[in-house]
Design an enzyme around this catalytic site. Structure first.
Site, PDB file in Angstrom:
ATOM      1  CE  LYS A   1     -51.101  33.054  36.053  1.00 50.09           C
ATOM      2  NZ  LYS A   1     -50.613  34.430  35.834  1.00 50.09           N
TER       3      LYS A   1
ATOM      4  CE1 TYR B   1     -46.404  20.124  28.808  1.00 46.02           C
ATOM      5  CE2 TYR B   1     -44.105  19.536  29.013  1.00 46.02           C
ATOM      6  CZ  TYR B   1     -45.080  20.456  28.688  1.00 46.02           C
ATOM      7  OH  TYR B   1     -44.718  21.702  28.242  1.00 46.02           O
TER       8      TYR B   1
ATOM      9  CG  ASP C   1     -41.125  22.095  27.809  1.00 41.58           C
ATOM     10  OD1 ASP C   1     -39.985  22.180  27.311  1.00 41.58           O
ATOM     11  OD2 ASP C   1     -42.102  21.620  27.202  1.00 41.58           O
TER      12      ASP C   1
ATOM     13  CG  ASP D   1     -36.442  25.277  25.359  1.00 43.26           C
ATOM     14  OD1 ASP D   1     -35.539  24.566  25.857  1.00 43.26           O
ATOM     15  OD2 ASP D   1     -37.199  24.864  24.463  1.00 43.26           O
TER      16      ASP D   1
ATOM     17  CG  ASP E   1     -47.661  36.005  34.984  1.00 46.01           C
ATOM     18  OD1 ASP E   1     -47.185  35.505  36.026  1.00 46.01           O
ATOM     19  OD2 ASP E   1     -48.727  36.638  34.980  1.00 46.01           O
TER      20      ASP E   1
END
Ligand code: NAD
Length: 361
Positions: A195, A146, A251, A255, A227
């Site tokens: 990852k 980001y 992020d 959530d 994942d």
């Protein structure tokens, strides 16, 4: 202990829910013999109304001079509020971004707890919800994808977009240290999510987290691919204590973890920097649809105040007392409208604050 707290009541339901959190903090201070002083700060829409900008330099300075800042939510209804006629850099949310940046808040903490009494709201299968869960998602907030360079250009006649994902070892180490410190206050387990089978930034992440772990022999460290983590959060959330991850993965996972608890009015959060300073706020927004009605759930803000006592002031006993009072109120059947279910007693924002105070002795 003397505590200097900056208070941003914010917009919409902000002032209503922050007032209840202050009531609870005052009760804790009285019972445990602490001294609290509050500096009222304006940010977001309230600051636009007063000063024409969402965050003034003076407010940022006063926030920096505080030991911690407790905040309600900011912002209004994007379709009807005049704040959203302003250019993006003058809107309420720009104040929050500038505040986070100005305070160098690089670590975001979002607890996801399933209360025994609210299991019915959990969207997971009954046998999974029955096991309960209590985890802390810790997300890096100021680096990664980001904040990397981005561009969109024509390459060999093909429109091509690029986003860079960069982390350096210092950015990883400082949040890893915070994660292990927090695990020491909890069940002493860190799940570091990356990852590493694909990304170089994740391989560096894993290396630095492992180096940091060497200083915390009591804490169990495991690595998990992002994942797999997304699956495990709905399959077996009870396995997690502290989940440490980079900005974009965090992020998404934070959530997801919030959703499995089932109620937005219960979700606290904190953003920390390298010092003991923190910004503590509910995860939800300013809920303009219910503002001024006296029905908003203040529990997320009250639990954010408990996090403030635990992480900025190391007052674990006092934080435990607030968290237990919240659990007791729920056990005794009191609910705000958002968590109401059959056979329970519906109460308003203020009564919820009063009842939580009455359980702190
Ligand atoms: P929201 O979280 O304010 O509301 C979503 C739904 O949840 C609404 O139905 C609302 O009534 C309900 N809700 C939220 N908090 C509640 C509480 N404590 N008790 C009971 N019900 C609650 O999200 P939104 O409507 O998308 O956003 C409204 C405004 O809040 C926007 O301006 C947005 O930018 C802002 N916002 C601010 C923050 C922040 O200050 N950190 C975070 C998210 C959104």
């Amino acid at each position: 202990m003397e505590m200097k707290i900056g208070v941003i009541k914010g917009d919409g339901i902000g002032p209503e829910i922050v007032d209840e959190a202050l009531k609870v903090l005052n009760k804790v201070a009285e019972v445990y013999g602490h001294s609290l002083s509050y500096t009222q700060l304006l940010m977001g829409g309230a600051s636009i109304d007063e000063y024409g900008v969402p965050l003034t330099d003076e407010t940022l300075k006063l926030a920096k001079e505080s030991d911690a800042v407790l905040m309600g939510s900011i912002g209004g209804d994007a379709k009807t509020s005049p704040w959203y006629q302003l250019e993006p850099s003058k809107r309420p949310e720009a104040g929050l971004l500038a505040l986070r940046k100005g305070l160098n808040l690089f670590a975001n903490l979002r607890p996801a707890v399933l209360y025994e009494e609210l299991k019915g709201a959990c969207p997971l299968k009954e046998e999974i919800a029955d096991r309960g869960f209590d985890m802390m998602i810790m997300r890096e907030l100021t680096g990664g994808l980001y904040f990397g360079a981005r561009s969109t250009e024509m390459i060999d006649g093909v429109l091509t977009a690029k986003d860079e994902l960069t982390y350096n070892e210092n950015e990883i180490r400082r949040i890893a240290v915070r994660a292990f410190d927090i695990a020491m206050k909890r069940r002493k387990k860190v799940t570091s999510v990356d990852k590493a089978n694909v990304l170089d930034s994740s391989r560096l992440w894993r290396k630095i987290v492992e180096e940091t772990a060497a200083d915390y022999p009591e804490v169990e460290l495991e690595h998990m691919l992002v994942d797999n983590c997304a699956m495990q959060l709905v399959k077996d959330p009870a396995q997690f204590d502290v989940v440490l991850t980079e900005n974009m993965f965090g992020d998404i996972l934070s959530d997801e973890a919030s959703m499995v608890t089932g109620s937005i009015g219960m979700l606290a959060s904190a953003s920390l920097n390298e010092t003991k300073f923190g910004l503590y706020e509910p995860s939800g927004g300013s809920a303009p649809d219910i503002a001024g009605k006296g029905i908003a759930n203040p529990i997320a803000t009250i639990l954010s105040a408990a996090m403030m006592l635990r992480y900025s002031f190391d007052l674990d006993r006092e934080a435990d007392a607030i968290e237990k009072a919240v659990a007791d109120v729920l056990r005794d059947g009191y609910r705000t409208i958002d968590i109401m279910s059959e056979g329970k007693r519906q109460i308003g924002t203020r009564e919820m604050g009063d009842r939580i105070c009455s359980y702190i002795m």
